[in-house]
Design an enzyme around this catalytic site. Structure first.
Site, PDB file in Angstrom:
ATOM      1  N   LYS A  43     -31.223  61.304 -57.608  1.00  0.00           N
ATOM      2  CA  LYS A  43     -32.007  60.506 -58.568  1.00  0.00           C
ATOM      3  C   LYS A  43     -31.923  59.019 -58.223  1.00  0.00           C
ATOM      4  O   LYS A  43     -31.035  58.600 -57.467  1.00  0.00           O
ATOM      5  CB  LYS A  43     -31.467  60.754 -59.979  1.00  0.00           C
ATOM      6  CG  LYS A  43     -30.044  60.250 -60.171  1.00  0.00           C
ATOM      7  CD  LYS A  43     -29.476  60.644 -61.534  1.00  0.00           C
ATOM      8  CE  LYS A  43     -28.040  60.147 -61.671  1.00  0.00           C
ATOM      9  NZ  LYS A  43     -27.406  60.627 -62.908  1.00  0.00           N
ATOM     10  N   TYR A  47     -27.168  25.933 -58.038  1.00  0.00           N
ATOM     11  CA  TYR A  47     -27.445  25.490 -59.412  1.00  0.00           C
ATOM     12  C   TYR A  47     -26.167  25.191 -60.179  1.00  0.00           C
ATOM     13  O   TYR A  47     -25.179  25.910 -60.050  1.00  0.00           O
ATOM     14  CB  TYR A  47     -28.240  26.571 -60.151  1.00  0.00           C
ATOM     15  CG  TYR A  47     -29.644  26.727 -59.624  1.00  0.00           C
ATOM     16  CD1 TYR A  47     -30.552  25.658 -59.655  1.00  0.00           C
ATOM     17  CD2 TYR A  47     -30.059  27.927 -59.082  1.00  0.00           C
ATOM     18  CE1 TYR A  47     -31.833  25.805 -59.162  1.00  0.00           C
ATOM     19  CE2 TYR A  47     -31.346  28.081 -58.590  1.00  0.00           C
ATOM     20  CZ  TYR A  47     -32.233  27.011 -58.627  1.00  0.00           C
ATOM     21  OH  TYR A  47     -33.491  27.154 -58.141  1.00  0.00           O
TER      22      TYR A  47
HETATM   23  C1  LIG Z   1     -26.234  61.301 -62.316  1.00  0.00           C
HETATM   24  C2  LIG Z   1     -25.818  62.658 -62.684  1.00  0.00           C
HETATM   25  C3  LIG Z   1     -24.913  63.375 -61.891  1.00  0.00           C
HETATM   26  C4  LIG Z   1     -24.196  62.781 -60.703  1.00  0.00           C
HETATM   27  O1  LIG Z   1     -23.109  61.991 -61.140  1.00  0.00           O
HETATM   28  P1  LIG Z   1     -22.052  61.362 -60.126  1.00  0.00           P
HETATM   29  O2  LIG Z   1     -20.993  60.813 -61.003  1.00  0.00           O
HETATM   30  O3  LIG Z   1     -22.778  60.309 -59.380  1.00  0.00           O
HETATM   31  O4  LIG Z   1     -21.591  62.456 -59.234  1.00  0.00           O
HETATM   32  C5  LIG Z   1     -24.645  64.690 -62.228  1.00  0.00           C
HETATM   33  N1  LIG Z   1     -25.233  65.262 -63.294  1.00  0.00           N
HETATM   34  C6  LIG Z   1     -26.085  64.605 -64.101  1.00  0.00           C
HETATM   35  C7  LIG Z   1     -26.699  65.303 -65.274  1.00  0.00           C
HETATM   36  C8  LIG Z   1     -26.403  63.283 -63.835  1.00  0.00           C
HETATM   37  O5  LIG Z   1     -27.251  62.621 -64.649  1.00  0.00           O
END
Ligand SMILES: *Cc1c(COP(=O)(O)O)cnc(C)c1O
Length: 376
Positions: free
Chosen positions: A39, A266
């Site tokens: 994702k 800045y």
């Molecule tokens: C993002 C996510 C993961 C992965 O999590 P990590 O801590 O990066 O391994 C797994 N399951 C769900 C439902 C998520 O939203």
């Protein structure tokens, strides 16, 4: 030292590291299935390329939040199983169901919508998400039984197949996580009582998968660890046998010799103490460099470690390199694999009071991304 062919500012992703990390995790964790979570553009690493690299390392599932992310993988020709779990209230599931995307369902309304999106005699692929304590999405415990009964009816009617039941542990504390796992087991028992017997059972992301063996079930969902970053504050990626896949770098855009007392960037939050050399690095908060890391974010130039001098601006920041011989065009590494002597994403997380996840995922703006390794 100078890297004349290096682009102005870029993310370099080592796809072989992703493949090796997934292979290592798969061996370490030992579940029947491994989902690589890609994702948010694979946490900033590039979704399609990382999905392929993770599959090459033995992942047999891909996970995303939004359907559009799943469809991007399908459009690139990736036909591995994909689960998407976070949906717009008015989501139209027809295309995703037709593309064979598994839909994570968190309510009866979503279950009905997905069933209604099945066309012909191809049932929609559904995985039911149970809320077990994180207070995010997932079917509430009070609705489990009615959801399971309705899912079984729709399954019998040929509208959908329940392929999985899943949840998510919060890493709150070992006791809280165990309570969530117990609740999840109760959910699985109730689903079975309603006649649902899905093969895929999963509750663990990277942290639980690595630290809590009883959370592993038939699959684990690995995000951060696949990219070679540790989900733990106390245990480094190297200690887990993982290699960071992302390097963030740029080239020195300008070099200036200045007198003592010269104000920098800045608000002049930094003033030189003596005659010194200031170099300009062309990455700013438009690229996702946290302004919160002003005065603190580490960089490596010519093998030496420095900190940002003064404020991070939209397009650039300044580094005081003292009397070092730095030239326009020299490479600046913001972070990469600490084993090579450069700062890590964890050092930036510390400098910005955040977590390594946010450091890599927030990058964007005018950065280009290039890949090393990988099958192609
Ligand atoms: C993002 C996510 C993961 C992965 O999590 P990590 O801590 O990066 O391994 C797994 N399951 C769900 C439902 C998520 O939203």
């Amino acid at each position: 030292m100078s890297a004349p062919s290096a682009p102005f500012r870029e993310i370099v992703v080592d796809l072989d590291a992703v493949t090796a990390n997934v292979a290592r995790l798969r061996e370490l964790i030992g579940t029947e299935h491994v989902m690589a979570v890609v994702k948010a553009n694979a946490y900033g690493h590039g979704a399609v390329a990382c999905a392929r690299a993770a599959l090459a390392g033995g992942a047999d599932w891909l996970g995303v939040a939004d359907l559009s992310e799943a469809m991007e993988l399908r459009a690139a020709g990736i036909d591995a199983p994909v689960l998407a779990w976070l949906h717009d209230p008015d989501e139209d599931f027809v295309d995703a169901v037709a593309a064979g995307v598994d839909i994570g369902v968190s309510s009866i309304a979503q279950l009905e919508a997905v069933a209604g999106a099945a066309r012909g005699d191809v049932p929609a692929r559904v995985q039911i998400k149970l809320e077990t304590g994180l207070s995010r999405n997932g079917v509430a415990a009070g609705d489990w039984d009615t959801t399971f009964v309705r899912a079984r009816e729709l399954e019998r009617a040929g509208a959908l197949t329940v392929r999985g039941i899943f949840s998510h542990v919060s890493n709150a504390s070992p006791d809280d996580d165990r309570a969530a796992i117990d609740a999840y087991r109760d959910g699985l028992a109730r689903a079975a009582a309603a006649g649902l017997t899905p093969d895929l059972t999963h509750i663990a992301a990277s942290a639980a998968a690595l630290s809590l063996p009883e959370s592993r079930f038939s699959m684990v969902r690995l995000g951060i660890a696949s990219y070679g970053l540790s989900p733990f504050g106390a245990e480094s990626a190297a200690e887990l046998g993982l290699r960071p896949a992302m390097t963030l770098r740029g080239r020195v855009a300008a070099v200036r010799r200045v007198q003592a007392g010269t104000g920098v960037s800045y608000d002049y939050t930094y003033r030189t103490e003596k005659e010194t050399t200031l170099v300009l690095v062309p990455l700013g908060y438009a690229e996702g460099i946290p302004r919160h890391a002003s005065g603190r974010g580490p960089v490596s130039i010519g093998g030496e470690r420095y900190r940002i001098a003064g404020r991070v601006a939209m397009d650039q920041f300044v580094v005081d390199v003292g009397d070092a011989d730095v030239e326009v065009g020299d490479e600046v590494v913001l972070f990469g694999d600490p084993a090579t002597g450069v700062p890590g994403a964890d050092d930036w997380a510390e400098a910005a009071d955040t977590i390594n996840y946010e450091i890599v995922t927030r990058l964007g703006g005018r950065l280009r991304r290039s890949y090393r390794g990988g099958a192609a």
